[in-house]
Design a protein around this motif. Structure first.
Motif, PDB file in Angstrom:
ATOM      1  N   TYR A   1     -38.933 -11.503  33.053  1.00 29.56           N
ATOM      2  CA  TYR A   1     -39.067 -10.931  34.485  1.00 29.56           C
ATOM      3  C   TYR A   1     -37.177 -10.238  33.799  1.00 29.56           C
ATOM      4  CZ  TYR A   1     -35.735 -15.122  36.304  1.00 29.56           C
ATOM      5  OH  TYR A   1     -35.067 -16.000  36.546  1.00 29.56           O
TER       6      TYR A   1
ATOM      7  N   LEU B   1     -40.567   0.228  37.090  1.00 33.83           N
ATOM      8  CA  LEU B   1     -40.076  -0.983  37.212  1.00 33.83           C
ATOM      9  C   LEU B   1     -38.992  -1.551  37.104  1.00 33.83           C
ATOM     10  CD1 LEU B   1     -40.070  -3.797  35.270  1.00 33.83           C
ATOM     11  CD2 LEU B   1     -38.675  -2.590  33.355  1.00 33.83           C
TER      12      LEU B   1
ATOM     13  N   ASP C   1     -38.344  -4.090  40.347  1.00 32.91           N
ATOM     14  CA  ASP C   1     -36.763  -4.845  40.448  1.00 32.91           C
ATOM     15  C   ASP C   1     -36.006  -4.824  41.539  1.00 32.91           C
ATOM     16  OD1 ASP C   1     -37.485  -5.987  38.166  1.00 32.91           O
ATOM     17  OD2 ASP C   1     -36.090  -4.327  37.065  1.00 32.91           O
TER      18      ASP C   1
ATOM     19  N   TRP D   1     -49.835  -1.767  36.043  1.00 37.07           N
ATOM     20  CA  TRP D   1     -49.741  -2.514  37.337  1.00 37.07           C
ATOM     21  C   TRP D   1     -50.377  -3.572  38.133  1.00 37.07           C
ATOM     22  CZ3 TRP D   1     -45.261  -3.832  37.169  1.00 37.07           C
ATOM     23  CH2 TRP D   1     -43.787  -4.059  36.867  1.00 37.07           C
TER      24      TRP D   1
ATOM     25  N   MET E   1     -38.200  -8.025  29.886  1.00 36.92           N
ATOM     26  CA  MET E   1     -38.477  -6.616  30.592  1.00 36.92           C
ATOM     27  C   MET E   1     -37.630  -6.143  31.082  1.00 36.92           C
ATOM     28  SD  MET E   1     -41.276  -4.222  30.242  1.00 36.92           S
ATOM     29  CE  MET E   1     -42.350  -4.528  29.603  1.00 36.92           C
ATOM     30  N   ASN E   2     -37.015  -4.783  30.975  1.00 39.26           N
ATOM     31  CA  ASN E   2     -36.084  -3.877  30.992  1.00 39.26           C
ATOM     32  C   ASN E   2     -35.677  -2.902  30.336  1.00 39.26           C
ATOM     33  OD1 ASN E   2     -33.631  -4.404  28.961  1.00 39.26           O
ATOM     34  ND2 ASN E   2     -34.072  -6.788  29.449  1.00 39.26           N
TER      35      ASN E   2
ATOM     36  N   TYR F   1     -44.750  -9.235  34.205  1.00 38.50           N
ATOM     37  CA  TYR F   1     -43.947  -8.342  32.849  1.00 38.50           C
ATOM     38  C   TYR F   1     -44.046  -8.844  32.030  1.00 38.50           C
ATOM     39  CZ  TYR F   1     -40.568  -6.854  36.461  1.00 38.50           C
ATOM     40  OH  TYR F   1     -40.239  -6.265  37.696  1.00 38.50           O
TER      41      TYR F   1
ATOM     42  N   THR G   1     -43.433 -12.696  38.884  1.00 39.25           N
ATOM     43  CA  THR G   1     -43.620 -11.086  38.597  1.00 39.25           C
ATOM     44  C   THR G   1     -43.235 -11.291  36.926  1.00 39.25           C
ATOM     45  OG1 THR G   1     -42.327 -10.983  40.763  1.00 39.25           O
ATOM     46  CG2 THR G   1     -41.325  -9.576  39.039  1.00 39.25           C
ATOM     47  N   SER G   2     -42.657 -12.935  36.379  1.00 42.04           N
ATOM     48  CA  SER G   2     -42.708 -13.189  35.308  1.00 42.04           C
ATOM     49  C   SER G   2     -43.812 -12.868  34.635  1.00 42.04           C
ATOM     50  CB  SER G   2     -42.184 -14.371  35.510  1.00 42.04           C
ATOM     51  OG  SER G   2     -40.776 -14.698  35.707  1.00 42.04           O
TER      52      SER G   2
END
Length: 337
Positions: A271, A62, A66, A147, A274-275, A105, A101-102
């Protein structure tokens, strides 16, 4: 002569749009840069003596995704219009990459939660017996598969494709808000609340009797009330109170943040949501759940327990494995009230 005013108006309309495009790209770059710095800080703060697992590999992947997103947006913002490998990139792709990406995620919360939970259950039950190198390759393959599957689903869904075409403009770039993260956060907070209510008397007793001791050159909490002669039902309830104390002792600010986000109508783009801190919070919750569900296996001395990068769960199991801890370890503080 009459065409000049209209041309001037056209130029004046384009200038605000160009400035707005620049502001959007700069804002996205700053947000993602801040997220990357938070990822690096979190990865740097974790304990280094943890063994390789699926969640660790996914967190690193991840962070890399990013970084790739930030580099892509920065390059497009700087060059604005260029060709790379036969593909023309314009400011339109800033919104397109962010939206893809959003969506990707946003669809990963449930799969990551499920796979990480299965991984911990299999490791605790010793179902999988791989060498260290083979295990790392296996996790790498699973992460890549997750992924690729999420990205293929996003690009292959007709509804998502239509949404990207309808809103994929540089001056209007709505981002996807994940429902998975909301319901996952809601489920974990409610589970904590119910467990806290059930184990409330034991939690108060543990806090009153809790001490700090040195074990294996580390400072840990020591709960001297657990007895191995207790029945499995009582031990499970006592273990639940210990797990709650250890979990909230580390993640209580994050739990409060989740309660605030659930209480007020805040739409956080996927985006950002998700961290890595969020994933480690989920990771600690999963480990605590696996510990509690496999309470009967924690008495075995040769059981390899999952190690949390942030929560030190040793205080929950020291009385299970060491009978004479009070004689072999020196207590370094008085009872905490």
């Amino acid at each position: 002569m009459t065409a000049l005013p209209s041309e001037n108006c056209s130029v004046q309309n384009q200038l605000p749009q160009a400035n707005h495009s620049l502001n959007v790209s700069c804002l996205l770059s700053l947000i993602i840069l801040g997220k990357i710095l938070l990822n690096i800080f979190t990865l740097g703060m974790r304990r280094k003596n943890t063994y390789q697992n699926f969640m660790e590999c996914f967190c690193i992947s991840l962070a890399l995704v990013d970084l790739v997103l930030l580099v892509s947006i920065s390059l497009i913002s700087y060059f604005r219009d260029f060709v790379l490998l036969g593909i023309r990139f314009t400011k339109y792709h800033i919104c397109l990459f962010t939206q893809i990406t959003s969506f990707t995620y946003g669809f990963l919360h449930y799969p990551v939660f499920l796979i990480a939970g299965i991984d911990y259950c299999l490791n605790l039950s010793k179902t999988t017996k791989f060498s260290c190198k083979c295990q790392k390759l296996f996790y790498f393959f699973i992460v890549i598969l997750v992924w690729v599957s999420a990205l293929a689903y996003v690009l292959g869904d007709p509804a998502i494709y239509q949404s990207l075409e309808a809103h994929g403009t540089w001056y209007q770039c709505p981002t996807y808000v994940s429902a998975q993260s909301y319901w996952l956060s809601f489920s974990m907070v409610m589970s904590l609340f119910v467990a806290f209510i059930i184990a409330w008397p034991e939690i108060i007793t543990l806090i009153q009797a809790m001490r700090i001791t040195s074990y294996m050159n580390q400072m840990v909490l020591y709960f001297p009330l657990t007895s191995l002669s207790q029945s499995n039902v009582i031990s499970r309830k006592v273990l639940l109170s210990k797990l709650i104390v250890c979990f909230l002792g580390t993640w209580s600010p994050f739990v409060v943040l989740q309660v605030i986000l659930l209480s007020i109508p805040v739409q956080v783009p996927a985006y950002i949501e998700m961290n890595i801190p969020w994933l480690y919070f989920v990771n600690s919750f999963l480990i605590a759940t696996v510990y509690w569900c496999n309470c009967h296996k924690l008495y075995l001395r040769d059981t390899i327990l999952p190690v949390d990068p942030f929560v030190n769960w040793k205080c929950c199991f020291i009385p299970f494995t060491i009978h004479s801890l009070e004689q072999t370890e020196k207590l370094v503080s008085v009872t905490v009230c």
